[in-house]
Design a protein around this motif. Structure first.
Motif, PDB file in Angstrom:
ATOM      1  N   ILE A  12       0.848  -1.195   0.000  1.00  0.00           N
ATOM      2  CA  ILE A  12       0.000   0.000   0.000  1.00  0.00           C
ATOM      3  C   ILE A  12       0.885   1.247   0.000  1.00  0.00           C
ATOM      4  O   ILE A  12       1.786   1.389   0.836  1.00  0.00           O
ATOM      5  CB  ILE A  12      -0.936   0.031   1.222  1.00  0.00           C
ATOM      6  CG1 ILE A  12      -1.818  -1.229   1.244  1.00  0.00           C
ATOM      7  CG2 ILE A  12      -1.805   1.281   1.191  1.00  0.00           C
ATOM      8  CD1 ILE A  12      -2.672  -1.331   2.481  1.00  0.00           C
ATOM      9  N   PHE A  13       0.613   2.129  -0.953  1.00  0.00           N
ATOM     10  CA  PHE A  13       1.310   3.411  -1.028  1.00  0.00           C
ATOM     11  C   PHE A  13       0.268   4.501  -0.792  1.00  0.00           C
ATOM     12  O   PHE A  13      -0.773   4.546  -1.462  1.00  0.00           O
ATOM     13  CB  PHE A  13       1.956   3.577  -2.401  1.00  0.00           C
ATOM     14  CG  PHE A  13       2.599   4.908  -2.622  1.00  0.00           C
ATOM     15  CD1 PHE A  13       3.691   5.318  -1.857  1.00  0.00           C
ATOM     16  CD2 PHE A  13       2.116   5.778  -3.593  1.00  0.00           C
ATOM     17  CE1 PHE A  13       4.282   6.559  -2.073  1.00  0.00           C
ATOM     18  CE2 PHE A  13       2.705   7.017  -3.809  1.00  0.00           C
ATOM     19  CZ  PHE A  13       3.785   7.402  -3.049  1.00  0.00           C
ATOM     20  N   ASN A  54      -5.368   5.084 -11.150  1.00  0.00           N
ATOM     21  CA  ASN A  54      -4.699   3.930 -11.770  1.00  0.00           C
ATOM     22  C   ASN A  54      -3.533   4.318 -12.676  1.00  0.00           C
ATOM     23  O   ASN A  54      -3.030   3.483 -13.438  1.00  0.00           O
ATOM     24  CB  ASN A  54      -5.688   3.075 -12.568  1.00  0.00           C
ATOM     25  CG  ASN A  54      -6.742   2.444 -11.676  1.00  0.00           C
ATOM     26  OD1 ASN A  54      -6.456   2.058 -10.544  1.00  0.00           O
ATOM     27  ND2 ASN A  54      -7.969   2.361 -12.176  1.00  0.00           N
ATOM     28  N   GLU A  55      -3.079   5.579 -12.622  1.00  0.00           N
ATOM     29  CA  GLU A  55      -1.943   6.021 -13.421  1.00  0.00           C
ATOM     30  C   GLU A  55      -0.859   6.673 -12.563  1.00  0.00           C
ATOM     31  O   GLU A  55       0.041   7.340 -13.086  1.00  0.00           O
ATOM     32  CB  GLU A  55      -2.403   7.007 -14.506  1.00  0.00           C
ATOM     33  CG  GLU A  55      -3.367   6.391 -15.522  1.00  0.00           C
ATOM     34  CD  GLU A  55      -3.807   7.399 -16.575  1.00  0.00           C
ATOM     35  OE1 GLU A  55      -3.241   8.522 -16.584  1.00  0.00           O
ATOM     36  OE2 GLU A  55      -4.698   7.071 -17.380  1.00  0.00           O
ATOM     37  N   MET A  67      -1.901  -2.277 -10.564  1.00  0.00           N
ATOM     38  CA  MET A  67      -2.861  -1.670  -9.658  1.00  0.00           C
ATOM     39  C   MET A  67      -3.884  -2.709  -9.190  1.00  0.00           C
ATOM     40  O   MET A  67      -4.488  -3.420  -9.994  1.00  0.00           O
ATOM     41  CB  MET A  67      -3.603  -0.513 -10.342  1.00  0.00           C
ATOM     42  CG  MET A  67      -2.723   0.656 -10.753  1.00  0.00           C
ATOM     43  SD  MET A  67      -1.921   1.464  -9.362  1.00  0.00           S
ATOM     44  CE  MET A  67      -0.266   0.838  -9.556  1.00  0.00           C
ATOM     45  N   VAL A  68      -4.063  -2.781  -7.876  1.00  0.00           N
ATOM     46  CA  VAL A  68      -5.113  -3.602  -7.289  1.00  0.00           C
ATOM     47  C   VAL A  68      -6.307  -2.734  -6.927  1.00  0.00           C
ATOM     48  O   VAL A  68      -7.456  -3.085  -7.177  1.00  0.00           O
ATOM     49  CB  VAL A  68      -4.593  -4.353  -6.045  1.00  0.00           C
ATOM     50  CG1 VAL A  68      -5.720  -5.148  -5.390  1.00  0.00           C
ATOM     51  CG2 VAL A  68      -3.431  -5.271  -6.420  1.00  0.00           C
ATOM     52  N   ASN A  69      -6.009  -1.582  -6.376  1.00  0.00           N
ATOM     53  CA  ASN A  69      -7.071  -0.638  -6.004  1.00  0.00           C
ATOM     54  C   ASN A  69      -6.457   0.745  -5.884  1.00  0.00           C
ATOM     55  O   ASN A  69      -5.322   0.910  -5.420  1.00  0.00           O
ATOM     56  CB  ASN A  69      -7.728  -1.040  -4.684  1.00  0.00           C
ATOM     57  CG  ASN A  69      -8.905  -0.145  -4.340  1.00  0.00           C
ATOM     58  OD1 ASN A  69      -9.767   0.086  -5.165  1.00  0.00           O
ATOM     59  ND2 ASN A  69      -8.923   0.379  -3.118  1.00  0.00           N
ATOM     60  N   ASP A  70      -7.178   1.769  -6.312  1.00  0.00           N
ATOM     61  CA  ASP A  70      -6.691   3.157  -6.221  1.00  0.00           C
ATOM     62  C   ASP A  70      -7.860   4.009  -5.730  1.00  0.00           C
ATOM     63  O   ASP A  70      -8.769   4.342  -6.497  1.00  0.00           O
ATOM     64  CB  ASP A  70      -6.198   3.623  -7.588  1.00  0.00           C
ATOM     65  CG  ASP A  70      -5.479   4.978  -7.513  1.00  0.00           C
ATOM     66  OD1 ASP A  70      -5.486   5.607  -6.441  1.00  0.00           O
ATOM     67  OD2 ASP A  70      -4.913   5.395  -8.544  1.00  0.00           O
ATOM     68  N   VAL A  91      -3.140   3.643  -2.617  1.00  0.00           N
ATOM     69  CA  VAL A  91      -2.952   2.812  -3.801  1.00  0.00           C
ATOM     70  C   VAL A  91      -2.450   1.442  -3.373  1.00  0.00           C
ATOM     71  O   VAL A  91      -1.373   1.337  -2.772  1.00  0.00           O
ATOM     72  CB  VAL A  91      -1.960   3.455  -4.785  1.00  0.00           C
ATOM     73  CG1 VAL A  91      -1.779   2.549  -6.006  1.00  0.00           C
ATOM     74  CG2 VAL A  91      -2.427   4.833  -5.197  1.00  0.00           C
ATOM     75  N   LYS A  92      -3.222   0.414  -3.676  1.00  0.00           N
ATOM     76  CA  LYS A  92      -2.785  -0.958  -3.446  1.00  0.00           C
ATOM     77  C   LYS A  92      -2.231  -1.512  -4.747  1.00  0.00           C
ATOM     78  O   LYS A  92      -2.852  -1.381  -5.804  1.00  0.00           O
ATOM     79  CB  LYS A  92      -3.954  -1.825  -2.964  1.00  0.00           C
ATOM     80  CG  LYS A  92      -4.479  -1.452  -1.588  1.00  0.00           C
ATOM     81  CD  LYS A  92      -5.595  -2.398  -1.170  1.00  0.00           C
ATOM     82  CE  LYS A  92      -6.134  -2.048   0.219  1.00  0.00           C
ATOM     83  NZ  LYS A  92      -7.220  -2.952   0.635  1.00  0.00           N
TER      84      LYS A  92
END
Length: 301
Positions: free
Chosen positions: A28-29, A47-48, A56-59, A72-73
């Motif tokens: 996770i960021f 996602n960018e 990307m897993v999730n944003d 961001v995952k």
């Protein structure tokens, strides 16, 4: 890791929860901006945000009046070291930047590790019915394709032959002659129009029925050609010769036939058309016999 920057009352911080990841492990960021005071935040689209190595897993993005939160995952599916570069964020008319992060991705599977299936594979025996259910669509499609090809060949081969058969040509010409008769050229003594159309029908018939180029030959040349081929019987040749020569005389106003002559010429052409199938049959028989004789001579040579 947590880093903060102070830029004209806005506080930008970023955090990466892991710097060492296994292949496919999710990390996770996060980016956080405080004290926005309603100012607009401009940053990379959803996602960018991260480079292409990071899947990307999730944003997720949350924005309020005084705070911007982004989580961001991501996962990486390639071994090695990868960098999350410094990311520019524009708040109002000011540019803020995060610090870069280095991520190491390792393969945790050891060489020689045994991978066990959850369940043992079962051997399944298939019978004819099972194979039919599996491949029936392809079999039916292949059969349909073959049937279409056979149908096309049949239409081309037999349909064309039927349309060009002597009987069909004869019947069509008789219909054309009947149409000519209904125009009453004979009764009205319109001899020129009568002979022009009668000879035109006859030329087309001779061309198709006997494969003689009657549609392009002059009358004298046509008569000579007919006599040289022997494709038409002498009786039919005589009728064609007399009527075609008379038609030329009528066309150039050198003779004026009466109704009796016109009626007889019409009847003679109609009878010639009806008898033509016998000429064709005789010619085919001669050709067949000639071929057999030629084969016999070749065998005994």
């Amino acid at each position: 890791m947590l880093t903060s920057f102070l830029g004209f009352s806005q506080t930008l911080s970023s955090n990466l929860d892991k710097t060492t990841l296994a292949l496919g492990e999710v990390a996770i960021f996060k980016i956080q901006i405080l004290d926005l005071n309603g100012k607009d935040v401009q940053i990379a689209a959803r996602n960018e945000l991260l480079p292409f190595h990071f899947e990307m897993v999730n944003d997720s993005i949350a924005v309020q009046k005084d705070i911007y939160l982004r989580s961001v995952k991501f996962a990486v599916f390639q071994e090695g070291k990868f960098t999350i570069p410094e990311i520019e964020v524009k708040v109002g008319d000011k540019i803020l930047k995060t610090i870069p992060y280095e991520v190491e991705v390792i393969n945790t599977a050891k060489k020689g590790d045994q991978i066990n299936d959850i369940m043992k594979n079962k051997e399944v025996r298939l019978d004819v019915k099972d194979y039919w259910e599996l491949y029936k669509f392809y079999i039916l499609l292949a059969l349909l394709f073959i049937a279409i090809i056979v149908l096309i060949i049949g239409i081309v081969k037999y349909g064309r032959k039927r349309k060009s058969s002597p009987a069909v040509t004869t019947n069509q010409t008789l219909k054309d002659l009947e149409k000519l008769k209904k125009k009453n050229y004979i009764e009205n003594e319109n001899f020129r129009a009568f002979y022009v159309e009668l000879i035109e029908i006859s030329r087309a018939f001779i061309t198709k029925q006997y494969q003689i180029p009657a549609d392009v030959l002059l009358t004298d040349d046509l008569i000579t050609y007919m006599k040289s081929t022997n494709a038409i019987s002498e009786e039919n040749e005589k009728i064609v010769e007399d009527i075609f020569l008379r038609g030329d005389l009528v066309k150039f106003a050198k003779t004026i036939p009466n109704q009796e002559i016109m009626s007889k010429d019409f009847a003679d052409i109609r009878d010639f058309v009806k008898r033509s199938t016998k000429d064709v049959e005789a010619e085919n028989l001669r050709t067949l016999n000639s071929g057999e004789q030629e084969n016999f001579r070749n065998k005994n040579t």
